[in-house]
Design an enzyme around this catalytic site. Structure first.
Site, mmCIF file in Angstrom:
data_model
loop_
_atom_site.group_PDB
_atom_site.id
_atom_site.type_symbol
_atom_site.label_atom_id
_atom_site.label_comp_id
_atom_site.label_asym_id
_atom_site.label_seq_id
_atom_site.Cartn_x
_atom_site.Cartn_y
_atom_site.Cartn_z
ATOM 1 N N TYR A 32 -2.341 -4.441 3.010
ATOM 2 C CA TYR A 32 -1.924 -3.082 3.343
ATOM 3 C C TYR A 32 -1.011 -3.084 4.553
ATOM 4 O O TYR A 32 -0.869 -4.101 5.241
ATOM 5 C CB TYR A 32 -3.143 -2.187 3.574
ATOM 6 C CG TYR A 32 -3.867 -2.393 4.892
ATOM 7 C CD1 TYR A 32 -4.635 -3.524 5.131
ATOM 8 C CD2 TYR A 32 -3.764 -1.440 5.917
ATOM 9 C CE1 TYR A 32 -5.283 -3.704 6.330
ATOM 10 C CE2 TYR A 32 -4.423 -1.613 7.126
ATOM 11 C CZ TYR A 32 -5.181 -2.744 7.331
ATOM 12 O OH TYR A 32 -5.818 -2.923 8.522
ATOM 13 N N ARG A 51 6.268 -8.100 7.464
ATOM 14 C CA ARG A 51 4.892 -8.604 7.494
ATOM 15 C C ARG A 51 4.223 -8.447 6.132
ATOM 16 O O ARG A 51 3.449 -9.318 5.701
ATOM 17 C CB ARG A 51 4.068 -7.888 8.573
ATOM 18 C CG ARG A 51 2.648 -8.473 8.683
ATOM 19 C CD ARG A 51 1.870 -7.903 9.838
ATOM 20 N NE ARG A 51 1.672 -6.474 9.700
ATOM 21 C CZ ARG A 51 1.184 -5.683 10.657
ATOM 22 N NH1 ARG A 51 0.837 -6.195 11.823
ATOM 23 N NH2 ARG A 51 1.034 -4.399 10.459
ATOM 24 N N ARG A 100 -13.707 -8.347 -14.862
ATOM 25 C CA ARG A 100 -13.952 -8.977 -13.561
ATOM 26 C C ARG A 100 -13.961 -10.482 -13.721
ATOM 27 O O ARG A 100 -14.697 -11.007 -14.571
ATOM 28 C CB ARG A 100 -15.281 -8.494 -12.983
ATOM 29 C CG ARG A 100 -15.598 -9.080 -11.616
ATOM 30 C CD ARG A 100 -16.863 -8.446 -11.036
ATOM 31 N NE ARG A 100 -17.174 -8.987 -9.709
ATOM 32 C CZ ARG A 100 -17.906 -10.078 -9.480
ATOM 33 N NH1 ARG A 100 -18.420 -10.764 -10.504
ATOM 34 N NH2 ARG A 100 -18.139 -10.493 -8.252
ATOM 35 N N LYS A 150 -2.821 -9.417 6.418
ATOM 36 C CA LYS A 150 -3.348 -8.057 6.574
ATOM 37 C C LYS A 150 -4.037 -7.594 5.290
ATOM 38 O O LYS A 150 -3.500 -6.793 4.533
ATOM 39 C CB LYS A 150 -2.208 -7.112 6.969
ATOM 40 C CG LYS A 150 -2.688 -5.802 7.583
ATOM 41 C CD LYS A 150 -1.547 -5.086 8.269
ATOM 42 C CE LYS A 150 -1.889 -3.676 8.691
ATOM 43 N NZ LYS A 150 -3.011 -3.579 9.618
ATOM 44 N N GLU A 182 -9.124 -9.966 19.340
ATOM 45 C CA GLU A 182 -8.387 -8.694 19.258
ATOM 46 C C GLU A 182 -9.378 -7.553 19.091
ATOM 47 O O GLU A 182 -10.581 -7.780 18.996
ATOM 48 C CB GLU A 182 -7.384 -8.725 18.099
ATOM 49 C CG GLU A 182 -8.025 -8.997 16.750
ATOM 50 C CD GLU A 182 -7.017 -9.208 15.615
ATOM 51 O OE1 GLU A 182 -5.891 -8.715 15.699
ATOM 52 O OE2 GLU A 182 -7.406 -9.868 14.635
ATOM 53 N N LEU A 206 -4.196 -10.720 13.896
ATOM 54 C CA LEU A 206 -3.091 -10.119 13.154
ATOM 55 C C LEU A 206 -1.859 -10.097 14.054
ATOM 56 O O LEU A 206 -1.959 -9.789 15.247
ATOM 57 C CB LEU A 206 -3.445 -8.689 12.728
ATOM 58 C CG LEU A 206 -2.390 -8.094 11.794
ATOM 59 C CD1 LEU A 206 -2.498 -8.685 10.395
ATOM 60 C CD2 LEU A 206 -2.481 -6.585 11.738
HETATM 61 N N1 PMP Z 1 -5.158 -6.356 14.806
HETATM 62 C C1 PMP Z 1 -5.857 -5.850 13.791
HETATM 63 C C2 PMP Z 1 -7.118 -6.510 13.357
HETATM 64 C C3 PMP Z 1 -5.395 -4.686 13.117
HETATM 65 O O1 PMP Z 1 -6.088 -4.175 12.089
HETATM 66 C C4 PMP Z 1 -4.202 -4.054 13.587
HETATM 67 C C5 PMP Z 1 -3.694 -2.797 12.959
HETATM 68 N N2 PMP Z 1 -3.749 -2.772 11.586
HETATM 69 C C6 PMP Z 1 -3.516 -4.634 14.657
HETATM 70 C C7 PMP Z 1 -4.023 -5.792 15.240
HETATM 71 C C8 PMP Z 1 -2.244 -4.026 15.181
HETATM 72 O O2 PMP Z 1 -1.156 -4.259 14.328
HETATM 73 P P1 PMP Z 1 0.064 -3.256 14.269
HETATM 74 O O3 PMP Z 1 0.609 -3.144 15.650
HETATM 75 O O4 PMP Z 1 1.024 -3.898 13.338
HETATM 76 O O5 PMP Z 1 -0.464 -1.949 13.761
#
Ligand code: PMP
Length: 286
Positions: A32, A51, A100, A150, A182, A206
């Site tokens: 996503y 991305r 499935r 992601k 994070e 991410l």
């Molecule tokens: N880390 C994680 C685990 C996230 O889910 C997100 C946002 N989806 C981010 C960092 C930040 O990424 P972005 O700046 O691209 O929204």
């Protein structure tokens, strides 16, 4: 009623349908993106599209349409739903093979499922939370080893937000081997003296699109940036902390596990970076 996009069609949300055999639903086999809208325009669309392509490639999937076509779908949804401030959510799954099975279906016969919808958030940029700052708790990072992709596999981040809520905090920072990875849905930073410290890019986190922009703006403003691991203890002793994400931009963090940072109010660096980020992003929006 909200108009959403499903596999080529723009439909009222109540008429949009996805198969019960969709691998996104059965196996979290999908990726996503969330792109912010400010002043009716898309923030950093290009970064999100690049991305997305990478996430798909890492999972042996292909972009279902060209970047230009994807931009048009985003724009059309903004237009149809009259969005001034908010977000566009996009999800692509490996599709619905009709049963499935753990084995990936043949992409020649099973098309990916492409869904986009808008989230209207008036006042997104002028958020009261940005003035107050957030309180976070720390939790163990028990996610899988490819956090750079992601995927829609968001159960643990979701549980993390619930743990924070239960503890009376706003969000959680995840910790692995003593080092902060994070936030549940954002990248994490601390400020010590004049230095902005954030974990370097790897499969552990991410690769935030907002992170890339904010670090670029920080360097352009002659701020010192250090990309390295930092411990939870170091974070608690920092002068300031903040998070970044597409939907929160830059948000100050004023408390970690009940420990106040500085005087417990947003410091100097985070509010300034938020200002610069919003200003520059609005200028470059498409
Ligand atoms: N880390 C994680 C685990 C996230 O889910 C997100 C946002 N989806 C981010 C960092 C930040 O990424 P972005 O700046 O691209 O929204």
């Amino acid at each position: 009623m909200r108009i959403v996009y499903v596999n080529g069609d723009y439909l009222p949300e109540t008429e949009a349908k996805v198969s019960i055999f969709d691998r996104g639903f059965l196996m979290a086999d999908g990726v996503y993106e969330v792109t912010s809208v400010l002043g009716g325009k898309l923030i950093d669309f290009d970064g999100h599209a690049v991305r997305l392509e990478r996430s798909l490639r890492e999972l042996d999937m292909k972009m279902p349409m060209a970047k230009d076509a994807l931009l048009e779908v985003h724009r059309e949804l903004v237009r149809l739903n009259g969005i001034d401030e908010g977000m566009i959510y996009l999800q692509i799954t490996r599709g619905a093979p009709g049963d499935r099975d753990f084995v990936f279906p043949d992409p020649e016969t099973t098309a990916p499922t492409v869904v986009l919808f808008t989230q209207n958030k008036p006042g997104l940029a002028d958020s009261p939370a940005a003035k107050k700052g957030m309180r976070v708790i720390s939790i163990e990072d028990i996610r899988w080893g490819r956090r750079d992709i992601k995927t829609v596999q968001l159960l643990y981040p979701s549980m993390g937000k619930m743990m924070a809520k239960k503890a009376g905090a706003d969000d959680a920072w995840m910790v692995q081997d003593g080092f902060v990875t994070e936030g549940t849905s954002n990248n994490a930073y601390i400020v010590k003296g004049n230095k902005i410290i954030t974990r370097a890019l790897s499969n552990d986190i991410l690769h935030g699109i907002t992170r890339a922009a904010v670090l670029r703006f920080a360097r352009e403003a002659q701020m010192e940036v250090e990309e390295r691991n930092f411990t939870l203890d170091e974070a608690k002793a920092a002068d300031e902390a903040f998070i970044t994400s597409a939907s929160t931009f830059v948000m100050p963090v004023v408390e970690i596990d009940g420990v106040s940072l500085g005087d417990g109010t947003p410091g100097r660096v985070a509010p300034r970076l938020r200002e610069i980020y919003l200003e520059e992003s609005r200028k470059a929006a498409v």
